[in-house]
Structure formats: structure tokens, C-alpha cells
Write a protein that holds these residues in place. Structure first.
Motif, PDB file in Angstrom:
ATOM      1  N   LYS A 187       0.830  -1.204   0.000  1.00 45.70           N
ATOM      2  CA  LYS A 187       0.000   0.000   0.000  1.00 45.70           C
ATOM      3  C   LYS A 187       0.870   1.262   0.000  1.00 45.70           C
ATOM      4  N   TYR A 213       2.548   1.785  -3.309  1.00 45.19           N
ATOM      5  CA  TYR A 213       1.554   2.255  -4.281  1.00 45.19           C
ATOM      6  C   TYR A 213       1.280   3.744  -4.104  1.00 45.19           C
ATOM      7  N   ARG A 214       1.046   4.154  -2.861  1.00 45.82           N
ATOM      8  CA  ARG A 214       0.676   5.561  -2.616  1.00 45.82           C
ATOM      9  C   ARG A 214       1.800   6.504  -3.037  1.00 45.82           C
ATOM     10  N   ALA A 259       1.759   6.613  -6.746  1.00 51.84           N
ATOM     11  CA  ALA A 259       0.531   7.261  -7.226  1.00 51.84           C
ATOM     12  C   ALA A 259       0.674   8.784  -7.129  1.00 51.84           C
ATOM     13  N   HIS A 260       1.296   9.265  -6.053  1.00 52.35           N
ATOM     14  CA  HIS A 260       1.514  10.708  -5.923  1.00 52.35           C
ATOM     15  C   HIS A 260       2.383  11.226  -7.064  1.00 52.35           C
TER      16      HIS A 260
END
Lengths: 110, 317
Positions: B22, B25-26, B29-30
Motif C-alpha cells: 500500500k 503504491y501511494r 501514485a503521488h
């Protein structure tokens, strides 16, 4: 000219989308939409008369707002945004849109 | 089907915990989310990241993915016989599909079986396309050919990527940056799910003569010194054929002359205006006679356009 039977919707200030269209097209939940209106981040143009629809939140919005609503909906999905972040993002997106519009006008006058 | 290493895409080890996945991913993603990234390759990159995360965050999908084994990225492979994702009577033509289509479908069937004992309706995907049209097309309205590929099920229930090609009408009255929605023209829904929608972002191709300001148009109007001084009637192009424009005497550069209703059409039948912006242009190679006449003008004229400088001009040559 035949439009290949597709239903064409203009997403701008001259055209309206209903709350149910907005929900269907953006993937937001009714609660999230209500929160955005309650928080003042999203302003309905008007309320559809109760005779037209039985829905409690029978708002109408500018077709323009669907673009930003879809964006916050995607950001919510991809970043797990909380409701507060959702409304703040929407307010900031609208501010960016206005500034970009002004900039474009200035540039084309130059 | 080409193998994609979802762990490598997220930059985590195959033994990473769900928290580590997670977090990775974050962070990515940013960096690459197309709504916030300025990286032109961001959208493609984020698609990969999102695809990897969608599979690895779900323990059942992750187990099914792990069961595919580890292959070098991009290598052709087929799921092993009796792979969990290919059970349930659904057959695949593995050559035509993408790994992500396989896992998108995997969720659909699994949830369907749990809730309805059948197939859950899967809505078709939405697509966005940027369309560039000429000002002439915006003026008259036009038909555009749209081409993109979407994952679709064929009659045998096989998932394939198919070309989606159709003509769409761009009506008169669109502006630069206009967004249009074509309902039901996105990816096909499956199991009775609705078709996705297609969003068109309309942009105007830069025109060699006209600039766009919402529904108004601007055109630079070069004029000679004598036209600007004496006035003239000149031909000016518009998107609907040339018009005669009267230039009043005494025009300065930068002055805008309005040609009513010759801008872009609006949605309500009205039109914007065309503005001709005066630009005084001198001849790049004047004849001797022209130079002589100009010298005469210089001698007899007492006009000083710089009087507001408040400077003594007696020594100017």
C-alpha cells in the motif's frame, strides 16, 4: 448528419446535469454528493420541482462540474480521500479552472 | 499474453506485506497519477501501477497472481493448467488479452458467484479522447473518426481487445477546451452491465491567421503607412469567406476593428465577432521615389509622437 445514435451531452456552463446523472457518471455515492453540496464545494443551479422527480436530492448542476467531480472521484478511488479532502480538492480544482480560463483569455488577447 | 511483474512495478519484494504494498503504491501514485502529475508518461505509468496494486492488494487475486509463477517482464506465457483464475467455464484466447483484463474479469466472476450464483453485471470502461479540430470544422460542425481499442467479450465469451471505430458528430458551437460526453460509446459492458461512456476533449488546431478568444476571433491586419493615415477599404479573410473592411483614417497599430458576427458560432445560433488588429507595416525595400517622398513628409511634418516624453527635441535628426 447522423450521430451514430450516441447521446451527446455538452459538459459546460450552458448545459445542466441532474444529480442522478452526476452520480451515475462520476461514481460518487449520494452521501458524498450531499456532503459536497453541504460543504459548499458544489453549488446546484436549481432544484428540480418535486413533481418531476421523487428523489430527495433532485438538484441540477452545471454540466461543467462533471469534469471536476469525475476527477475528485478518481482521486478518492486512487488515494482513499476522506470527505473533507474531497470537498477541499473540488474547491481548489474550481479555482484552478477559473485561473486557467483567465490566463487563456489574456493570452489570446496578446 | 505478456507477463508483467507487478512486484517489480511497485518496487517491492514478492514477500512484501500488504502495508508495504500500500505504501509503495501511494508513493508512486503521488508521483504519476494523471490528475496531478505533469509527467507526460504519467498516465501510462499510473495505469501499470494501479493495475499492479489492484491485483496485489486483494489477497485472493495476489494468490492467483503468485500461482502464475515468476517470469521475466514482457515474456509470453500462459497460465498453468487448472489455474484458479481460469475456472468457471469462461474460456480465454490468451493471445489477444492483457494480464489486467484477466484479473479484472477474475473479480467479476468471483463476486458474481458469491452474490448471485451467476455473472455480476460489469459496466464498460469510460474513455477519454483528445480531439483536435480545425477552426473551419468548429465553424461549420464536423464528423470525426474515432479509433481506440477496448477489451470486449465475443460471442464465445472470450475476452479480447478489439478496435472501436466510429464516426462522431462534433456540433457547431464547440469552443476550445470544450468537453463532450458520448453516452454508451466507451467500453462494452458485460453480463448486462451498461456500456461505458466516451469523453471528448475538443481542442482547436492553431490557425495560421486567426487567434481564438472564446467565441471571438482575432486576426492581425497589416496596413501600410498611407492606408493607416488616409483610411482604406481592404479585403479581410473570415471563416466564411472574405469581407470588405473599411479602415478609418488615422488608425494606429494595436487598434481593433470589429467585424460583427464573423467569429465562431455559439450554441444559441449567435456568433462571436472577428476583431482585426491593426499593425502598421513599412515596406522592407522601398523604391528611391518612395524614400524621396518620405523625406519630403519628414521635412514638412511637425508631428511628434513622443511629445509625452517631455524631452527637448531640437537636436533630433
Amino acid at each position: 448528419m447522423k450521430n451514430d445514435d450516441a447521446e451527446l451531452l455538452w459538459l459546460d456552463e450552458q448545459h445542466e446535469v441532474t444529480a442522478s446523472e452526476l452520480l451515475e457518471l462520476s461514481g460518487l455515492s449520494a452521501e458524498e454528493l450531499e456532503w459536497l453540496v453541504e460543504a459548499g464545494a458544489l453549488k446546484p443551479i436549481r432544484r428540480v420541482p418535486a413533481a418531476v422527480t421523487q428523489q430527495s436530492n433532485a438538484w441540477c448542476f452545471s454540466g461543467q462540474c462533471l469534469i471536476a467531480i469525475r476527477m475528485v472521484s478518481r482521486l478518492k478511488r486512487d488515494f482513499d480521500l476522506a470527505p473533507d479532502a474531497l470537498s477541499l480538492t473540488l474547491v481548489l480544482l474550481e479555482r484552478i479552472r477559473m485561473l486557467e480560463q483567465q490566463l487563456q483569455q489574456k493570452n489570446s488577447q496578446a | 499474453m505478456k507477463f508483467k511483474d507487478y512486484y517489480e512495478i511497485l518496487g517491492v519484494s514478492r514477500t512484501a506485506t500488504s502495508d508495504e504494498i500500500k505504501k509503495a503504491y501511494r508513493k508512486l501514485a503521488h508521483q504519476y497519477h494523471p490528475d496531478i502529475s505533469k509527467d507526460p508518461a504519467g498516465e501510462e505509468k499510473f495505469k501499470e501501477i494501479g493495475e499492479a496494486y489492484a491485483t496485489l492488494k486483494d489477497s485472493e487475486k495476489r494468490a492467483a497472481y503468485d500461482a502464475l509463477g515468476s517470469h521475466p517482464s514482457g515474456q509470453e506465457f500462459r497460465p498453468p493448467p487448472n489455474w484458479s483464475g481460469s475456472q468457471g467455464g469462461q474460456s480465454y484466447s490468451f493471445d489477444d488479452i492483457d494480464l489486467s483484463d484477466l484479473f479484472a474479469n477474475f473479480t467479476g466472476r468471483r463476486q458474481g458467484e458469491q452474490h448471485h450464483g451467476g455473472h455480476r453485471p460489469i459496466p464498460g470502461q469510460d474513455y477519454e479522447l483528445a480531439i483536435q479540430i480545425s477552426l473551419e470544422d468548429a465553424y461549420h460542425g464536423t464528423m470525426v473518426d474515432l479509433n481506440f481499442t477496448v477489451p470486449e467479450y465475443d460471442n464465445q465469451g472470450q475476452l479480447k481487445r478489439v478496435a472501436h471505430t466510429f464516426k462522431a458528430r462534433i456540433p457547431k458551437g464547440v469552443s476550445h477546451g470544450q468537453k463532450l460526453l458520448l453516452r454508451g460509446k466507451g467500453g462494452k459492458g458485460a453480463n448486462g452491465g451498461k456500456n461505458g461512456n466516451l469523453y471528448l476533449n475538443i481542442g482547436f488546431i492553431a490557425h495560421p491567421l486567426f487567434r481564438v478568444a472564446e467565441h471571438d476571433l482575432l486576426i492581425d491586419l497589416p496596413v501600410t503607412v498611407w492606408e493607416a493615415t488616409l483610411g482604406a477599404t481592404v479585403k479581410v479573410p473570415t471563416l466564411d469567406g472574405p469581407v470588405n473592411l473599411k479602415i478609418p483614417a488615422g488608425m494606429n497599430s494595436g487598434k481593433k476593428l470589429r467585424i460583427k458576427d464573423r467569429g465562431l458560432p455559439k450554441q444559441n445560433q449567435a456568433h462571436g465577432d472577428l476583431f482585426a488588429v491593426v499593425q502598421i507595416v513599412v515596406s522592407p525595400n522601398p523604391s528611391e521615389q518612395e524614400i524621396a517622398l518620405m523625406k519630403q513628409v519628414a521635412e514638412i511634418s511637425s508631428f511628434n509622437p513622443r511629445v509625452h516624453f517631455g524631452l527637448d527635441t531640437t537636436n533630433e535628426k
